[in-house]
Design a protein around this motif. Structure first.
Motif, mmCIF file in Angstrom:
data_model
loop_
_atom_site.group_PDB
_atom_site.id
_atom_site.type_symbol
_atom_site.label_atom_id
_atom_site.label_comp_id
_atom_site.label_asym_id
_atom_site.label_seq_id
_atom_site.Cartn_x
_atom_site.Cartn_y
_atom_site.Cartn_z
ATOM 1 N N LEU A 34 0.837 -1.211 0.000
ATOM 2 C CA LEU A 34 0.000 0.000 0.000
ATOM 3 C C LEU A 34 0.867 1.256 0.000
ATOM 4 N N THR A 35 1.880 1.248 0.847
ATOM 5 C CA THR A 35 2.772 2.406 0.927
ATOM 6 C C THR A 35 3.451 2.667 -0.412
ATOM 7 N N ALA A 36 3.943 1.597 -1.035
ATOM 8 C CA ALA A 36 4.625 1.750 -2.324
ATOM 9 C C ALA A 36 3.677 2.263 -3.396
ATOM 10 N N LEU A 37 2.440 1.773 -3.374
ATOM 11 C CA LEU A 37 1.463 2.231 -4.362
ATOM 12 C C LEU A 37 1.159 3.716 -4.179
ATOM 13 N N ILE A 38 0.947 4.130 -2.935
ATOM 14 C CA ILE A 38 0.657 5.541 -2.672
ATOM 15 C C ILE A 38 1.868 6.406 -2.999
ATOM 16 N N MET A 39 3.068 5.876 -2.750
ATOM 17 C CA MET A 39 4.286 6.645 -3.004
ATOM 18 C C MET A 39 4.478 6.933 -4.498
ATOM 19 N N VAL A 40 3.943 6.061 -5.362
ATOM 20 C CA VAL A 40 4.011 6.341 -6.796
ATOM 21 C C VAL A 40 3.378 7.695 -7.101
ATOM 22 N N PHE A 41 2.337 8.057 -6.359
ATOM 23 C CA PHE A 41 1.619 9.312 -6.606
ATOM 24 C C PHE A 41 2.080 10.438 -5.683
ATOM 25 N N SER A 42 2.401 10.103 -4.404
ATOM 26 C CA SER A 42 2.822 11.155 -3.464
ATOM 27 C C SER A 42 4.285 11.546 -3.666
ATOM 28 N N GLY A 43 5.084 10.625 -4.124
ATOM 29 C CA GLY A 43 6.487 10.909 -4.430
ATOM 30 C C GLY A 43 7.456 10.596 -3.322
ATOM 31 N N ASP A 44 7.046 10.746 -2.054
ATOM 32 C CA ASP A 44 7.997 10.568 -0.951
ATOM 33 C C ASP A 44 7.485 9.526 0.035
ATOM 34 N N LEU A 45 8.405 8.946 0.792
ATOM 35 C CA LEU A 45 8.089 7.863 1.710
ATOM 36 C C LEU A 45 7.322 8.317 2.959
ATOM 37 N N GLU A 128 12.578 4.605 -9.386
ATOM 38 C CA GLU A 128 12.790 3.941 -8.107
ATOM 39 C C GLU A 128 11.461 3.595 -7.443
ATOM 40 N N ARG A 129 10.501 4.502 -7.535
ATOM 41 C CA ARG A 129 9.185 4.249 -6.948
ATOM 42 C C ARG A 129 8.514 3.032 -7.595
#
Length: 561
Positions: A34-45, A128-129
């Protein structure tokens, strides 16, 4: 460093909430995905981690609410039910819970907006994302299969813990929610089971068979709570065959219990289609309790406390061959529909039912099958339905047994049901002296007020008793055949048990069902059995269950009412 601390905090929370190693492993892997999927759009961890935590909290909270009211956790397949009936039902019947749930959702949404606007973070390159997302999804899928896959996780549906991990397991279990054009049946083998020979009649009598579904009624004695003599006789009449009944649902969805009784199949076998069987199943079940009885010369009838437009009941019962279908908005005067729908009183309903049933029996003396559906003891039990001054002694007695107002309301309604049924039964015996009748009665599910019993007695909210009600089979004016019938049944077995008790001949399908009783016990869908799965294959291959995407509905019987 901040992201690492966040992840350690999330891992600690998940470990506490999930409790078991398998759930913790899947929860962590799913949260990473979930975190990785959201990070694709939010950009940061950091922001992705916080947003994933908010989403996980939302899933767990919604799953907890669902488990409280249905006894089962939230799965991906349930999302399609949300606007199909769940939200309107909750707003109508459980307004406080619905209001608090909506308020909690709004607060979580505001928290998500605040994270997006206020939390700083350094964006990672898109390549990377995407690489992190691919790796995390691979780990998520690996954790799912390493912990047992769909076979293990589907059994977890009634356990109160593991709210987040179960939902995420259902997400990757694509077969459990992917839309199909036909019906989905989860427990069908590849090879059929030869059916047993039909069983002959035990005698020449064809008793009427009346099946009465007592809405939300369960036996308080299963929790060690005392009842008075009249209610004890209602739940387990002298000379009757009575016991515990396992059902597929808790808190609502009565049509799933009806489906199981009528077809001899567990509604849970149909996975995400189980809630929609009264719509998707029209004309797809060629073998049923009504159809078997009609082949023996019975006439058939539905008498229900619901209006004709409710839940597609009219087409579904017609598709099973039920000839006459009588709904509450069609009862003749002096029945007052407006007054009835304010309480769904069993006193009023059994009076109207007696009129409809007697009219049919007087018009045609052939043996009759009738399905009778009440609606009096449904929740919420925070609302008093009987006028002040009525059943006060029963309320006082109930409060001495369990000091809870909702249980007192349940018990007072149960007392009215017991009295109303006793009057109905006595009237039938008086009006038709000597006419053989078999009356099978049962509770369709427990109401959510039984959570008050769990709380008072320190019982786990996933105690298996939450899926147990009662059944009783009474024989009037003839000698029944109760030999060999168990004292615990699954709802899918009750119709066959009634046929056996009536002494009627059993066709090859019902004879095979009866033979499976000992192997399956009172957990029809939950008992692993290759013979059961092969039996289902036999029914599918013979066209008795139509799972095809291009079903041609069986000819429905026009309403003769």
């Amino acid at each position: 460093m901040n992201a690492l601390l966040l992840w350690l905090a999330v891992a600690a929370v998940l470990a506490i909430a999930e409790r078991q190693p398998a759930r913790i492993l899947l929860a962590l892997a799913a949260f990473a995905a979930l975190t990785a999927l959201i990070m694709v759009f939010s950009g940061d961890l950091p922001r992705a981690t916080l947003l994933a935590a908010i989403l996980a909290a939302t899933i767990a909270g919604a799953s907890g609410v669902k488990h409280h009211h249905s006894g089962m956790k939230l799965a991906v397949a349930d999302l399609g039910l949300t606007f199909a009936g769940t939200i309107p039902f909750m707003l109508r019947q459980y307004r406080l819970t619905a209001t608090l749930t909506i308020l909690g959702g709004l607060l979580l949404a505001l928290a998500a907006v605040a994270v997006i606007l206020l939390v700083p973070g350094t964006p990672l390159p898109l390549s990377e994302r995407l690489a992190i997302l691919a790796l995390s999804i691979a780990l998520y899928a690996s954790a799912f299969y390493a912990t047992g896959g769909s076979e293990r996780w589907r059994r977890d549906v009634t356990v109160r813990t593991g709210l987040f991990s179960f939902f995420m397991a259902s997400l990757i279990d694509i077969a459990s929610w992917w839309p199909t054009g036909g019906l989905r049946m989860l427990d069908v083998a590849d090879t059929p089971l030869p059916l047993l020979p039909p069983l002959p009649a035990r005698h020449g009598i064809k008793p009427d068979i009346f099946v009465i579904q007592h809405e939300s009624v369960f036996d308080p004695r299963s929790y060690g709570l005392a009842v008075d003599a009249e209610i004890a006789a209602f739940l387990s009449p002298p000379g009757a065959h009575s016991g515990r009944l396992h059902v597929d649902i808790y808190g609502g969805g009565s049509w799933q219990t009806e489906f199981s009784l009528l077809t001899g199949l567990s509604s849970a076998s149909f996975g995400p289609d189980s809630y929609f069987l009264f719509k998707k199943g029209v004309g797809r079940f060629a073998h049923s309790l009504p159809s078997e009885l009609m082949s023996l010369g019975y006439r058939s009838q539905l008498i229900t406390s619901c209006r004709r437009a409710f839940m597609n009941y009219d087409p579904f019962y017609a598709g099973l061959g039920v000839e006459e279908r009588v709904f509450s908005d069609e009862f003749p005067p002096p029945f007052d529909l407006v007054a009835f729908e304010a309480t769904n009183s069993d006193a009023a309903f059994f009076g109207a039912t007696e009129g409809a049933l007697s009219s049919a029996l007087d018009r045609d003396p052939a043996p009759r099958f009738a399905m009778i559906l009440t609606n009096f003891n449904h929740g919420p039990h925070e609302v008093r339905l009987q006028p002040p001054g009525q059943y006060e002694d029963e309320r006082s007695f109930a409060r001495t047994v369990l000091d809870d107002a909702t249980y007192a309301e349940y018990y007072a309604r149960l007392k009215e049901t017991a009295e109303s049924y006793a009057a109905f039964r006595a009237s039938l015996l008086s009006r038709y002296p000597g006419r053989p009748m078999l009356i099978a009665r049962y509770g369709d599910h427990q109401p959510t007020m039984s959570r008050a019993i769990e709380k008072a007695q320190g019982i786990r909210p996933d105690d298996p008793r939450q899926f147990e009600t009662f059944f009783t089979i009474e024989a009037l004016n003839f000698e029944p055949d109760f030999a060999g019938l168990p004292e615990t049944l699954d709802i899918a077995q009750l119709g066959t048990a009634a046929l056996k008790a009536a002494g009627l001949p059993l066709d090859a399908v019902s004879a095979t069902r009866l033979d499976l009783f000992a192997e399956l016990g009172d957990r029809y869908v939950a008992t692993p059995s290759e013979r059961k799965r092969r039996f289902h294959r036999t029914l599918v291959d013979a066209g008795m269950i139509d799972l095809s995407a291009t079903s041609k509905p069986l000819a429905a019987v026009p309403d003769r009412a």
